[in-house]
Design a protein around this motif. Structure first.
Motif, PDB file in Angstrom:
ATOM      1  N   THR A  84       0.836  -1.193   0.000  1.00  0.00           N
ATOM      2  CA  THR A  84       0.000   0.000   0.000  1.00  0.00           C
ATOM      3  C   THR A  84       0.876   1.250   0.000  1.00  0.00           C
ATOM      4  OG1 THR A  84      -1.670  -1.188   1.298  1.00  0.00           O
ATOM      5  CG2 THR A  84      -1.907   1.197   1.124  1.00  0.00           C
ATOM      6  N   LEU A  85       0.666   2.123  -0.982  1.00  0.00           N
ATOM      7  CA  LEU A  85       1.419   3.373  -1.084  1.00  0.00           C
ATOM      8  C   LEU A  85       0.606   4.581  -0.629  1.00  0.00           C
ATOM      9  CD1 LEU A  85       3.136   2.768  -4.544  1.00  0.00           C
ATOM     10  CD2 LEU A  85       4.047   2.305  -2.251  1.00  0.00           C
ATOM     11  N   LYS A 102      -3.577   3.229  -3.855  1.00  0.00           N
ATOM     12  CA  LYS A 102      -2.418   3.199  -4.742  1.00  0.00           C
ATOM     13  C   LYS A 102      -1.570   2.021  -4.293  1.00  0.00           C
ATOM     14  CE  LYS A 102       1.392   6.073  -6.470  1.00  0.00           C
ATOM     15  NZ  LYS A 102       2.062   7.401  -6.352  1.00  0.00           N
ATOM     16  N   VAL A 103      -1.407   1.046  -5.183  1.00  0.00           N
ATOM     17  CA  VAL A 103      -0.855  -0.248  -4.797  1.00  0.00           C
ATOM     18  C   VAL A 103       0.369  -0.591  -5.643  1.00  0.00           C
ATOM     19  CG1 VAL A 103      -1.331  -2.724  -4.651  1.00  0.00           C
ATOM     20  CG2 VAL A 103      -3.103  -1.080  -4.016  1.00  0.00           C
ATOM     21  N   LYS A 104       1.388  -1.103  -4.979  1.00  0.00           N
ATOM     22  CA  LYS A 104       2.561  -1.611  -5.676  1.00  0.00           C
ATOM     23  C   LYS A 104       2.329  -3.081  -5.996  1.00  0.00           C
ATOM     24  CE  LYS A 104       6.226  -2.476  -3.305  1.00  0.00           C
ATOM     25  NZ  LYS A 104       7.431  -2.302  -2.450  1.00  0.00           N
ATOM     26  N   ALA A 105       2.365  -3.413  -7.283  1.00  0.00           N
ATOM     27  CA  ALA A 105       2.159  -4.797  -7.729  1.00  0.00           C
ATOM     28  C   ALA A 105       3.388  -5.233  -8.525  1.00  0.00           C
ATOM     29  CB  ALA A 105       0.901  -4.906  -8.586  1.00  0.00           C
ATOM     30  N   ILE A 109       2.843   0.053 -10.634  1.00  0.00           N
ATOM     31  CA  ILE A 109       2.070   0.823  -9.666  1.00  0.00           C
ATOM     32  C   ILE A 109       0.642   0.950 -10.191  1.00  0.00           C
ATOM     33  CG2 ILE A 109       1.802   3.018  -8.461  1.00  0.00           C
ATOM     34  CD1 ILE A 109       4.261   1.475  -7.612  1.00  0.00           C
ATOM     35  N   ILE A 110      -0.324   0.512  -9.384  1.00  0.00           N
ATOM     36  CA  ILE A 110      -1.742   0.620  -9.753  1.00  0.00           C
ATOM     37  C   ILE A 110      -2.340   1.765  -8.946  1.00  0.00           C
ATOM     38  CG2 ILE A 110      -3.963  -0.568  -9.847  1.00  0.00           C
ATOM     39  CD1 ILE A 110      -2.425  -3.205  -9.940  1.00  0.00           C
ATOM     40  N   ASN A 111      -2.821   2.793  -9.642  1.00  0.00           N
ATOM     41  CA  ASN A 111      -3.306   4.005  -8.981  1.00  0.00           C
ATOM     42  C   ASN A 111      -4.793   3.991  -8.662  1.00  0.00           C
ATOM     43  OD1 ASN A 111      -0.832   5.668  -8.963  1.00  0.00           O
ATOM     44  ND2 ASN A 111      -0.993   5.511 -11.182  1.00  0.00           N
TER      45      ASN A 111
END
Length: 263
Positions: A84-85, A102-105, A109-111
């Protein structure tokens, strides 16, 4: 002061100096914008641009960090330390909240990861001490159009409660029963990618009445009315196999209880 020709007479009229912030412009441009109306229009436009930028800044600052400001939602803020960002709340009530994460995958990065929080809940399969039968409800729910389905005791865990305390309270509130023989079958995430809170599953054995009221119906509204149904273990197993429970959490709690009783 500067002098500007008046076309009708070829004379000059004196005008006030241009604003200092316009003096940096080339002379040809200053001549064009010397009109007071045009100057006012430019100022209004600049104020509008500033207002839009200021609002955008405020909106971006409304994003929540791990230590987000207090909200009306009574549950906790989910945060995955590894991925989680940032989070931004779209809408919330005391019982539920919708967010964009906003997720680091991996390397990406999925916003716009849609996330839904709901307060943790308990589900309880109840077995009577006297008859050994299981106590269920037949009821309608908003998300289950059509005829009523079977259900079990359940409800939200209030802030400050343990899951077992909530289970005991719900058993008392819905059936006026109590039990000292509780089996916990675990805590489970409702939706592993979108949230939905957690469900704590219980089997309440040897439950007894604590009031003289003979509960047959709980609630009266169409979506809250619950008709009490009692069944044997074999009947309960057949209900599960026939898909008679209208929600996967109820089905899972009953199935796990039957496995625990037969193990």
């Amino acid at each position: 002061m500067y002098r500007c020709p008046i076309k009708s007479h070829g004379e000059f009229e004196e005008r006030k100096p241009l604003p200092r912030w316009l003096s940096v412009l080339p002379p040809s441009v200053r001549k064009v914008i010397g009109s007071p109306l045009l100057t006012i229009a430019i100022v209004v436009l600049l104020l509008q641009v500033y207002a839009v930028g200021h609002n955008s800044s405020n909106n971006s600052n409304s994003s929540n960090s791990k230590s987000s400001k207090k909200s009306i939602y009574k549950g906790t803020q989910f945060w995955n330390d590894e991925d989680t960002l940032d989070v931004k709340t779209l809408y919330e009530t005391p019982f539920a909240r919708f967010q964009i994460h906003k997720v680091k995958a991996g390397k990406n990065i999925i916003n716009d990861w849609l996330w839904y929080d709901e307060m943790d809940a308990v589900n309880i399969l109840v077995q009577e001490a006297e008859s050994g039968k299981f106590v269920l409800f037949r009821q309608k729910k908003y998300a289950n159009p059509g005829p009523p389905t079977l259900a079990i005791v359940g409800g939200l865990i209030e802030p400050g409660e343990t899951s077992l305390e909530a289970a005991k309270r719900e058993l008392m509130e819905e059936l006026q029963m109590a039990s000292t023989d509780w089996i916990s079958m675990g805590k489970y995430r409702v939706s592993v990618n979108r949230g939905g809170g957690h469900t704590h599953t219980f089997l309440a054995k040897n439950a007894v009445k604590v009031t003289d009221n003979n509960v047959e119906v709980v609630g009266q509204a169409d979506w809250e009315r619950q008709d009490v149904v009692k069944c044997t273990e074999e009947e309960l197993l057949q209900y599960v196999l026939d898909g008679k429970f209208g929600e996967i959490k109820w089905t899972a709690t009953v199935a796990m209880s039957l496995l625990r009783l037969r193990s």
